[in-house]
Each structure stands twice: as C-alpha cells, then as structure tokens.
Enzyme design. Structure first.
Site, PDB file in Angstrom:
ATOM      1  N   GLU A 428     -17.017 -21.292  12.800  1.00 34.40           N
ATOM      2  CA  GLU A 428     -16.304 -22.559  12.689  1.00 34.40           C
ATOM      3  C   GLU A 428     -15.055 -22.374  11.822  1.00 34.40           C
ATOM      4  OE1 GLU A 428     -18.686 -25.542  10.754  1.00 34.40           O
ATOM      5  OE2 GLU A 428     -17.041 -26.974  10.608  1.00 34.40           O
ATOM      6  N   ASP A 501     -20.614 -24.488   8.993  1.00 40.07           N
ATOM      7  CA  ASP A 501     -20.874 -24.981   7.643  1.00 40.07           C
ATOM      8  C   ASP A 501     -22.189 -25.744   7.593  1.00 40.07           C
ATOM      9  OD1 ASP A 501     -18.645 -23.995   6.367  1.00 40.07           O
ATOM     10  OD2 ASP A 501     -17.389 -25.706   6.951  1.00 40.07           O
ATOM     11  N   ASP A 503     -22.896 -28.622   6.809  1.00 38.35           N
ATOM     12  CA  ASP A 503     -22.634 -30.051   6.649  1.00 38.35           C
ATOM     13  C   ASP A 503     -22.709 -30.741   8.014  1.00 38.35           C
ATOM     14  OD1 ASP A 503     -20.372 -29.299   7.972  1.00 38.35           O
ATOM     15  OD2 ASP A 503     -18.998 -29.640   6.299  1.00 38.35           O
ATOM     16  N   ASP A 505     -20.390 -31.937  10.061  1.00 38.54           N
ATOM     17  CA  ASP A 505     -19.504 -31.399  11.095  1.00 38.54           C
ATOM     18  C   ASP A 505     -20.036 -30.083  11.651  1.00 38.54           C
ATOM     19  OD1 ASP A 505     -17.611 -33.278  11.448  1.00 38.54           O
ATOM     20  OD2 ASP A 505     -16.190 -32.454   9.979  1.00 38.54           O
TER      21      ASP A 505
END
Ligand code: 1YM
Length: 639
Positions: A428, A501, A503, A505
C-alpha cells in the site's frame, strides 16, 4: 449366548482398533476438521431417517465438556438382537465396522458420509458414547468407552410416552486422537443451516450449552429448501427478476432439483451437491445443467428473434453471468471422482439433469416472456463484454518467458525464476513501496506498490477490470492468466503477500485485493498462496535494542517480563504506518523470512466466503461500512 457375545466382541474391537490406528482413512484428518466431521457422521444417520420419511426434527447440542448430543424423532435404531452378531442392533451399529443399512435391511442411504459405518467410526474415536433409543413406550440405553468398548449392553432404563420415538446419541471425541477438542459454533452453524436448505421441511436446531445463557439455540427450517438458499445468497445482491426458478424431477430413484435467480452482478455463484455433499469440482449433474442452460437460452433467443442471425451464439460463460444457482441431486449410488472426491462421475446423470432442467426452464421462459427477455439481454451484454475483454486480455497475457513484459515500471521483480522460492509483496502506497524495494531480498522478493485503492471487482465486469492498469499489472505479474485461460501451474510466486497498514484504510485495501483474488484467481486463494503481512503495532526501545510487537497484549507481556529498572528506560512508540518505517526497519519487521509474521488467508467454506464478499463489496454500502468500522474478522473468512 454369553460365548457368542464374547466372540463377536473380540472381532468388533479388531475392527474399531483399525479405525483408531488410521483415523485419516475414515475421517480425513484428526485436526479441527476431523473433530467436526464426527458430528456430521451421527447427524447423517438422522438425515437418512428424515429422507426415508420418518423424521422431521433434529437437534445438535454442544455440551459444557465439548461432548456433542444429537437427537432425532425418527423410528429409533432397532433394538432387537441382530441375527449375524448375536448382540443388539444398536450395539452392532455402534461397534461393527461396515454395519450399514444392509444390517437394517431395506431403504437406501442417500445422505453423505461413511454410508453406515459412521456410527462405529465415531465410537472408535470417542472416549465415551451413550446411545438412547425411544421406542414402544420404553427408553433403551447402551454405553461405550475407550474407543468403542461396550460398557453397558443395551437395556431398558425407563418408560416414555407410548407414541414417542427417536434416537439420542452423546459422544465425547477422544483427546488422544484429536489435536483439539474444542468445537466451533460457527462451523457447526454454517453446515447445520446448509443441511436445512438442502432438505426442505426438515427442522434442525443447534444449541451451545457451554455458556450459561440458557439459550434455546437457533432453529433452521426452510419450507422452500434450495430456493431459500438462493434467496440467502442473493440477499446482498440485486436480483433482476422476482421469482426464484425452482425445477425438480425424479428418474430411476435419482432425485434432482435446481433453484436459480439472476442478479445484476458479474460473477456467478453456482454450487452443486450430491447427497448433501458439496461437489466442488462439479461433475455430470452440473455439466447436464450448464449444457441445457446454454442451449435453451440460445434456442429461445433465436426463435424470438432477440438474438439475430448476425450475432454470435451465447456461450456458457455469457449465460452464467450474475447467476446464483444451487443444484442438488440425491443418488442411491453416487460415484465420487477426482483427487478430493469432489466430482460426480455417474454418466447417466448428465442426461437426466439436462432433461429435467431443460424441460422446466424452457417452460419457465415460455410462461414468463418478460423475465426471459431480461435474462437474455443480460447474457447478450455479457457476450459483448466477453468479446471486448478477450481483446484486452491478449494485452496482459504473457506469451512466453522470453517476452519482455511491460509492468509500467511499477513492479520490481525478483531475479530468481523458480516460483517455489519467489514471493511478491503488494504494498500500500508509494512510500512504503519505495522502502520495500530498498529493503527486500531482490533475489526472491518482488515488490508491487499500489497507488490508492484498487477497483472493486464485485461491481465491475471483467472488461472494465481489465482496463484498470493496477489490475492488469497484477494479472501480468502473477503469470496465470484469468478466466478460461487461468493456469495455476504458471503462477510465478509461491507467496502473494498483501502488505497494508494496520488501520481502516489498510483493511479496506486488503479486502479489495482479496475480492479481486477470490473472483478472478480463486484457485490461488484455495491453494493457500495468499498471505497478509503483519506490520508491527509498537516498537519498544531500551538501550541499544528495539523490539517490535504486533499487538497490545504482546507489548504488555514483553514489558512485564523486563526487570523493574529496564522498563523505566523504555521508549514505546506506536507505529503509524508502513510508510513511517525505513527500509531496514521494514525488512526486519515485516519482510525478512526469519523474523516476520505472515497470516495465511484461508477459505474455510467457499459458499460462505462468496456470501461474505457480496455482503462486503456489493451494492449495499451499509454492510461494508459496518465491516470497515468494526475492522473485525469476518466469519469463515480469515481477513
Ligand atoms: C442421533 C443419531 O442414528 N437415527 C436413526 C438410525 C437408524 C434408524 C433410525 C433406523 C433405520 C432403519 C430402520 C433402516 C439406523 N438404523 C440402522 C440399522 N440418530 C440415528 N434412526 N429403523 C431405524 O435403515 O432400515 C442403522 S442407523 F442398521 F440398525 F437399521
């Protein structure tokens, strides 16, 4: 009588001993899968009784000690002395390997499983079993222990209501045989619901008594049978016609039925079963239906001038776009073929399935011209897209290893060519991608950075997906091709590692990638090539050492093990994202094969995973929002 009993008891133990020596031969594995398999072996006997028309209610209970109780309201296993063994039929069924229906006489067994040896196999692999039969106003009981040794012969232990009949079995899997003894509620739930869909009218209840919540359990009962299965699978999709088409027929003792409904999506969800067992690799029943579906649609379209002479005929792929279909066949003598026995081989079924399906479907089209037009127009759009996609695909296909492939400069490939030691990281963001390129082992590790989110293929047809540059690069990098040209043996990397990540997203991007893999490269997922990298959540620095940990618990655990003095000097840092790490850190924490932690993405149940993806990535926004907000794992799909 006594001598006779002892003699047969010895033979019996030899039989069950064979099961204990090689459990794999009977139940496949002794892991968590095998543990759950035992439940279905017992339930199968109840289902057979239901299919014979004598039982309509089955209860499955997980007891506090992880023993399992299965109850049915059938006739009850026969309680008389068995002619051949000289012991009660109940004991015979539970202790003699190969004491199947033939001992009971009459009626064929159609439900899946071990065809009558199931009860004795479960007994052999259990530390204890209790069987109760309710019949003729009496309660009979037999007990077994230590892998099938009779502890108590069948005796009357009390009275019951005159009209009550049924069988209740409780067993405790032997912890010496199984790696684990803990039952998973959701695993049992998915299959229990599936059995209810596949056997219309049958009521199945599942209850978990391990927690003291006095729950009455969940009851699955579908009068519509597989029609309701289709409705369930299309729940998060948009059907393009109201009625679920349900066709049934019977020929020479073979029962055959199909339920289907088209939706506005582009992928198909076609699942077939024989005797309640999922035939993953299809077989003659599926072939008959697919052949008939293509033929009937083409004939109808040509006859009604919807498909003109100048048009290309619709193919099997065109007519299955957006199709949700369940095929269920109940066969007295099924021949399962293939390495995983997931394919029906009986050749007579092809014609039978074709006949029953084409007669019923032709009639549906004639009686419902509006629906017919909607279905055919959908297939014609698919046909046009297929022709366009073929052209686009030619651009992404790697013709030979010598071809210079244009990866748009994004892929940093590895030098090694042997796929078994190669891996690709899909990363990413450009900045993490940059660090990964520097930090990698360039012999075996390829890096593909992704800019932003990739296309949601749940909402896009193949031609659109193929015009997306990111997806094209992935397809080219994998080397397998897609659709009809897909070839797993051409996969260029043994591990495909999604690196996002930790998180919300990152979670979304991971789900988008998994959707792409699941819809376009399903065998890659099923063969276990897909992994998620696990970047650390905290770094703990004390003195010259830095420790990276994945979870809050791990952090606490690590700190608690440090001396009182060292803990004070620690600098704890919550890692914000991959992009924050330099090349060395990224390598050490997430990429180095000696120190990293990877999570394998598994598909426990293909049908549930399919439903999960349409729920997560389909038209409905709410389920996706809920998922991403909760950022939790989804049942049956290890995301
Ligand atoms: C909770 C498990 O085993 N139910 C069950 C088993 C049998 C019968 C009824 C049954 C079958 C027949 C005749 C027949 C079985 N019987 C045998 C055998 N539930 C559970 N319910 N009468 C009753 O097949 O003809 C094996 S299984 F061999 F003894 F007939």
């Amino acid at each position: 009588m006594k001598d006779n009993y002892d003699a047969s008891a010895i033979q019996v133990l030899e039989g069950l001993e064979a099961v204990r020596k090689r459990p794999g031969m009977y139940i496949g594995t002794t892991d968590v899968k095998g543990l759950h398999h035992l439940v279905w072996e017992i339930v199968d006997n109840s289902i057979d009784e239901a299919l014979a028309g004598f039982c309509n209610n089955i209860e499955i209970i997980i007891n506090k000690d992880n023993s399992i109780t299965v109850k049915d309201n059938g006739r009850g296993i026969p309680v008389g002395i068995h002619k051949k063994t000289g012991i009660s039929t109940v004991e015979t069924v539970y202790t003699v390997l190969h004491a199947g229906g033939k001992f009971g006489g009459g009626g064929y067994k159609v439900s899946g499983g071990l065809h009558g040896v199931g009860a004795s196999v479960v007994n052999a692999l259990s530390s204890w079993v209790v069987v109760r039969v309710y019949k003729d106003g009496k309660i009979y009981e037999a007990k077994f222990k230590d892998g099938g040794k009779t502890e108590k012969q069948l005796t009357v232990i009390g009275d019951c209501e005159e009209n009550r009949t049924g069988t209740t079995v409780t067993f405790k899997p032997d912890s010496e045989i199984f790696d684990t003894d803990i039952y998973d509620y959701n695993t049992l739930r998915v299959r229990t619901r599936e059995l209810a869909f596949l056997n219309k009218g049958l009521k199945l209840t599942l209850r978990d008594d391990r927690n003291d919540d006095n729950s009455t359990g969940e009851t699955f009962h579908y009068e519509g049978g597989i029609s309701e299965y289709v409705k369930y699978l299309n729940k998060n999709k948009t059907p393009i016609h109201d009625e679920i088409i349900h066709l049934t027929g019977e020929e020479d003792g073979v029962m055959f039925e199909v339920a289907m409904q088209y939706n506005s999506g582009y992928s198909d969800s076609i699942y077939s079963f024989v005797n309640n067992i999922n035939t993953h690799d299809g077989g003659t029943h599926e072939e008959g239906v697919r052949r008939a579906l293509t033929r009937v649609i083409n004939n109808y379209a040509k006859k009604n001038n919807i498909l003109k002479d100048k048009d290309e005929s619709l193919t099997g792929d065109d007519v299955k776009e957006g199709l949700t279909m369940i095929i269920s066949c109940k066969h007295p003598n099924p021949q399962f073929e293939g390495q995983t026995k997931g394919r029906l081989g009986n050749s007579e079924v092809r014609k039978l399935a074709d006949n029953i399906f084409s007669n019923g479907f032709e009639r549906f089209l004639l009686e419902n011209p509006d629906e017919a037009r909607i279905i055919i127009e959908k297939a014609m759009t698919a046909s046009r897209a297929r022709i366009a996609a073929k052209k686009a695909r030619e651009l992404t296909r790697r013709k030979s290893d010598l071809d210079v492939v244009n990866f748009g400069g994004k892929l940093a490939d590895c030098k090694e060519k042997d796929p078994s030691i190669c891996e690709i990281f899909i990363v990413e963001g450009d900045s993490a991608g940059g660090s990964a390129k520097v930090g990698r082992n360039s012999m075996t590790q390829a890096i593909l950075p992704l800019r932003g989110k990739i296309l949601n293929v749940e909402k896009a047809r193949m031609d659109k997906a193929l015009s997306n540059e990111e997806i094209r690069t992935i397809i080219t990098a994998f080397g397998t091709g897609i659709g009809q040209e897909f070839d797993l043996s051409k996969l260029r990397y043994n591990k495909i590692i999604i690196m996002t990540d930790a998180d919300v997203d990152g979670s979304h991007i991971r789900v988008l990638l998994l959707t792409l893999f699941y819809r376009f490269f399903r065998p890659i997922v099923e063969a276990g090539h897909v992994y998620a990298a696990q970047p650390p959540l905290f770094s703990i620095k004390h003195g010259k050492t830095t420790k990276y940990v994945l979870t809050e618990e791990e952090k606490e655990d690590y700190l608690s093990k440090l001396p009182e003095s060292a803990r004070k000097g620690c600098v704890i840092n919550r890692m914000k994202g991959l992009g924050e790490m330099d090349a060395d850190q990224l390598n050490e924490t997430t990429m180095d094969i000696n120190t990293r932690v990877l999570r394998k993405i598994t598909v426990a149940d293909a049908i549930e995973a399919d439903a999960a993806f349409s729920k997560l990535m389909g038209e409905e926004v709410e389920p996706r929002r809920e998922f991403i907000e909760a950022n939790a794992t989804y049942s049956n799909l290890d995301i």
